[in-house]
Design a protein around this motif. Structure first.
Motif: not given
Ligand code: UT7
Length: 325
Positions: A25, A34, A36
């Motif tokens: 990430a 982006e 996560s």
């Protein structure tokens, strides 16, 4: 007397560098992408993957896995008369990675070729080697799945680049009067080629077309769950065994949600599914032999147990192998 093929050794290899979701990430954020750890774990179950360094080849990983499988089987490279290697990330256009592995292992004269069935590759390779051994012409095969998918990923496409990893797995498959592989069934549907592909090709010294892996994740997900269920039932029916006979289900490791959905459809507890996608990510043709080797070496898989190995992926291809270990 009927001749079977039987797995007598397993081995696997991973590149040195493990990359956690959190590390990935951070690396992707530097490119403005982006993602996560939360998203990756909840949608896929993947926690880390191994990424090959620039000087590591598909052949390197395959040779490492093959050596370990030969050692477990207690045979030398000289005893091998067939090498079938599954990969979609060969080191060269040609010769085949199987031939490069053959040279590195010092094997002379054995037949050697690659099989290209993407994430179903190992199950395809095992089926081909089984058939060749059962003819009586070949006695001892190395069957290998090896990939460096990190080199065909678009690291700006978060819908694919977080999913895949590099690695290799291998088995020694020998002629035997004891069973062995009990049933192998392969399928393909080329009309679905576009849902998972790397469409580029080398032409006049250049890559023409898109050189990266592209996937319609949801379409692949739906097809995968359906075919894994029907394909497991097909090999069980062929061997006249019930689903309760399965000691371990080893499906292609793409996504824990696919593995759980398949187990649910088969009425098989999750505890009888080998899961390594959390540690390795999706290693395409390497995923099934890698998972097999992990579970053999940690003692979960023991001699005499019934295993169902399953591939599914680009092509679209799928298939299962039912065997007594
Ligand atoms: O090896 C061959 C077999 N391959 C497979 O079996 C893969 C099968 N497919 C899958 O495993 C899943 O479809 C994926 C893991 C690829 C995707 O999971 P999903 O639950 O189908 O997610 P999605 O594609 O519906 O995306 C949901 C959202 C989207 O955002 P919006 O449109 O809802 O705002 C995506 O843009 O998640 C977003 N998204 C991400 N977010 C953070 C997609 N990738 C990421 C990401 N990080 N890496």
């Amino acid at each position: 007397m009927r001749t079977y093929s039987r797995i007598t050794g397993t081995g696997s290899a991973l590149p040195q560098r493990a990359v956690s979701n959190a590390e990935l990430a951070v690396e992707l954020a530097q490119r403005g992408i982006e993602t996560s750890d939360d998203w990756i774990v909840s949608r896929t179950g993947i926690r880390q993957r191994f990424i090959a360094s620039a000087d590591c080849s598909t052949t390197d990983l395959a040779v490492d896995a093959a050596r370990k499988a030969l050692e477990m089987a207690g045979v030398t490279a000289d005893d091998v008369d067939l090498i079938v290697l599954a990969t979609s990330t060969p080191d060269q256009v040609f010769p085949s990675t199987a031939c490069l592995v053959q040279a590195r292992l010092g094997i002379r004269g054995a037949a050697a070729f690659d099989v290209q069935a993407v994430c179903s590759g190992f199950v395809y390779a095992l089926t081909v080697a089984d058939a060749m051994i059962r003819t009586g012409t070949y006695r001892r095969a190395l069957v290998i799945g090896a990939e460096i998918f990190s080199r065909i990923l678009d690291w700006t496409d978060r819908t694919t680049c977080v999913l895949f990893g590099d690695g290799a797995g291998a088995v020694v498959l020998e002629s035997s009067i004891e069973p062995g592989l009990l049933s192998c069934r392969l399928h393909a549907d080329g009309s679905q080629a576009k849902i998972l592909c790397a469409a580029g090709r080398v032409d006049s010294g250049q890559i023409v077309g898109d050189p990266f892996l592209r996937m319609d994740g949801q379409a692949v997900f739906k097809l995968a769950v359906n075919v894994l269920d029907s394909s497991a039932r097909e090999v069980l029916a062929d061997a006249k065994l019930d689903v309760t006979a399965i000691d371990w289900l080893i499906p292609h490791q793409a996504n824990v949600r696919i593995l759980s959905a398949t187990a649910r459809k088969l009425d098989l507890p999750d505890s009888r599914v080998i899961v390594t996608v959390d540690q390795h990510g999706n290693t395409s043709a390497a995923s099934v032999p890698l998972a097999l080797d992990v579970a053999v070496r940690d003692g979960r898989i023991t001699r005499g147990q019934h295993l169902v190995l399953q591939g599914v992926g680009g092509g679209f291809t799928w298939g299962s192998v039912l065997l007594r270990f």
